[in-house]
Design a protein around this motif. Structure first.
Motif, short mmCIF file in Angstrom:
data_model
loop_
_atom_site.label_atom_id
_atom_site.label_comp_id
_atom_site.label_asym_id
_atom_site.label_seq_id
_atom_site.Cartn_x
_atom_site.Cartn_y
_atom_site.Cartn_z
N CYS A 68 0.83 -1.20 0.00
CA CYS A 68 0.00 0.00 0.00
C CYS A 68 0.87 1.26 0.00
O CYS A 68 1.98 1.26 0.53
CB CYS A 68 -0.90 0.03 1.23
N SER A 69 0.34 2.31 -0.56
CA SER A 69 1.01 3.60 -0.47
C SER A 69 0.89 4.10 0.97
O SER A 69 0.06 3.62 1.74
CB SER A 69 0.36 4.60 -1.43
N PHE A 70 1.74 5.05 1.34
CA PHE A 70 1.65 5.59 2.69
C PHE A 70 2.11 7.04 2.72
O PHE A 70 2.86 7.50 1.87
CB PHE A 70 2.45 4.75 3.70
N SER A 71 1.59 7.77 3.72
CA SER A 71 1.97 9.14 3.99
C SER A 71 2.40 9.25 5.44
O SER A 71 1.76 8.67 6.32
CB SER A 71 0.79 10.09 3.76
N LEU A 72 3.45 9.99 5.68
CA LEU A 72 3.97 10.18 7.04
C LEU A 72 4.19 11.67 7.31
O LEU A 72 4.52 12.43 6.40
CB LEU A 72 5.31 9.45 7.21
N PHE A 73 4.04 12.05 8.56
CA PHE A 73 4.28 13.42 8.99
C PHE A 73 5.28 13.41 10.13
O PHE A 73 5.20 12.55 11.03
CB PHE A 73 2.98 14.09 9.46
N ASP A 74 6.23 14.34 10.09
CA ASP A 74 7.26 14.46 11.12
C ASP A 74 7.30 15.90 11.62
O ASP A 74 6.90 16.82 10.91
CB ASP A 74 8.65 14.14 10.55
N VAL A 75 7.80 16.08 12.83
CA VAL A 75 8.00 17.42 13.37
C VAL A 75 9.31 17.41 14.18
O VAL A 75 9.64 16.40 14.82
CB VAL A 75 6.79 17.88 14.24
N SER A 76 10.05 18.50 14.09
CA SER A 76 11.33 18.60 14.80
C SER A 76 11.49 19.98 15.40
O SER A 76 10.94 20.96 14.89
CB SER A 76 12.51 18.35 13.84
N LEU A 77 12.28 20.04 16.43
CA LEU A 77 12.66 21.30 17.04
C LEU A 77 14.19 21.32 17.06
O LEU A 77 14.82 20.43 17.64
CB LEU A 77 12.09 21.42 18.46
N ARG A 78 14.77 22.31 16.38
CA ARG A 78 16.24 22.40 16.31
C ARG A 78 16.70 23.66 17.03
O ARG A 78 16.11 24.72 16.89
CB ARG A 78 16.67 22.44 14.84
N TRP A 79 17.77 23.50 17.78
CA TRP A 79 18.35 24.61 18.53
C TRP A 79 19.80 24.80 18.12
O TRP A 79 20.59 23.85 18.20
CB TRP A 79 18.24 24.36 20.02
N GLU A 80 20.12 26.00 17.68
CA GLU A 80 21.49 26.37 17.37
C GLU A 80 21.83 27.59 18.22
O GLU A 80 21.52 28.72 17.85
CB GLU A 80 21.66 26.70 15.88
N LYS A 85 28.07 28.51 17.60
CA LYS A 85 27.51 28.58 16.24
C LYS A 85 27.68 27.30 15.42
O LYS A 85 26.90 27.04 14.54
CB LYS A 85 28.11 29.75 15.49
N ARG A 86 28.68 26.51 15.66
CA ARG A 86 28.88 25.28 14.88
C ARG A 86 28.04 24.12 15.39
O ARG A 86 27.95 23.09 14.75
CB ARG A 86 30.35 24.88 14.89
N TRP A 87 27.44 24.27 16.55
CA TRP A 87 26.72 23.16 17.19
C TRP A 87 25.21 23.30 17.01
O TRP A 87 24.68 24.41 16.96
CB TRP A 87 27.05 23.11 18.68
N ARG A 88 24.54 22.17 16.98
CA ARG A 88 23.07 22.17 16.94
C ARG A 88 22.56 20.92 17.65
O ARG A 88 23.20 19.86 17.63
CB ARG A 88 22.53 22.24 15.52
N ALA A 89 21.40 21.06 18.26
CA ALA A 89 20.71 19.93 18.90
C ALA A 89 19.31 19.85 18.28
O ALA A 89 18.67 20.88 18.04
CB ALA A 89 20.60 20.14 20.40
N THR A 90 18.88 18.64 17.99
CA THR A 90 17.58 18.45 17.34
C THR A 90 16.79 17.37 18.07
O THR A 90 17.33 16.30 18.36
CB THR A 90 17.76 18.04 15.86
#
Length: 131
Positions: A68-80, A85-90
């Protein structure tokens, strides 16, 4: 924001399976992503993924029911943070609606089937550094 659309017209062009669709190759794939700056180095990101029907692995004759076909949804919160400045957390929540789907299944040589359900809702935390 970004949108990706992929179209595959995959078919065997010779031999025993000439003209049949190649198994495990969906015709349509869509991926869309958008982000919203929240301030203080925070960004909320939203994603959508669609994969169309595809024939199961080893179904070279294309005579069995397709995945079957499928659809997915995602959500993220990223902090830089501004002080690193070179670092990020997600922090990500993938498949937020906990959709049951399968992206890999097939037929064995002796006529049996195998089915690997995909991951339901899942959480991921990552820390990265750009060099």
């Amino acid at each position: 924001a970004s949108v990706f659309y992929g179209f595959s017209d995959s078919a065997f062009t010779d031999g025993q399976y000439d003209g049949n669709t190649v198994p495990l190759v969906p015709t349509h794939r869509i991926r869309a992503e958008a982000g919203v700056e929240l301030g203080a180095g925070l960004e909320a990101m939203f994603g959508y993924k669609y994969v169309s029907k595809q024939y199961l692995s080893s179904d070279f004759d294309n005579d069995h029911k397709r995945l079957c076909s499928f659809s997915l949804f995602d959500v993220s919160l990223r902090w830089e943070p501004s002080w690193a400045k070179r670092w990020r957390a997600t922090l990500s929540v993938n498949n937020i609606f906990d959709r049951n789907y399968c992206d890999f299944a097939g037929w064995t040589d002796y006529g049996g089937a195998y089915y690997y359900p995909a991951c339901g809702r899942n959480f991921m935390f990552s820390i990265g550094c750009r060099f």
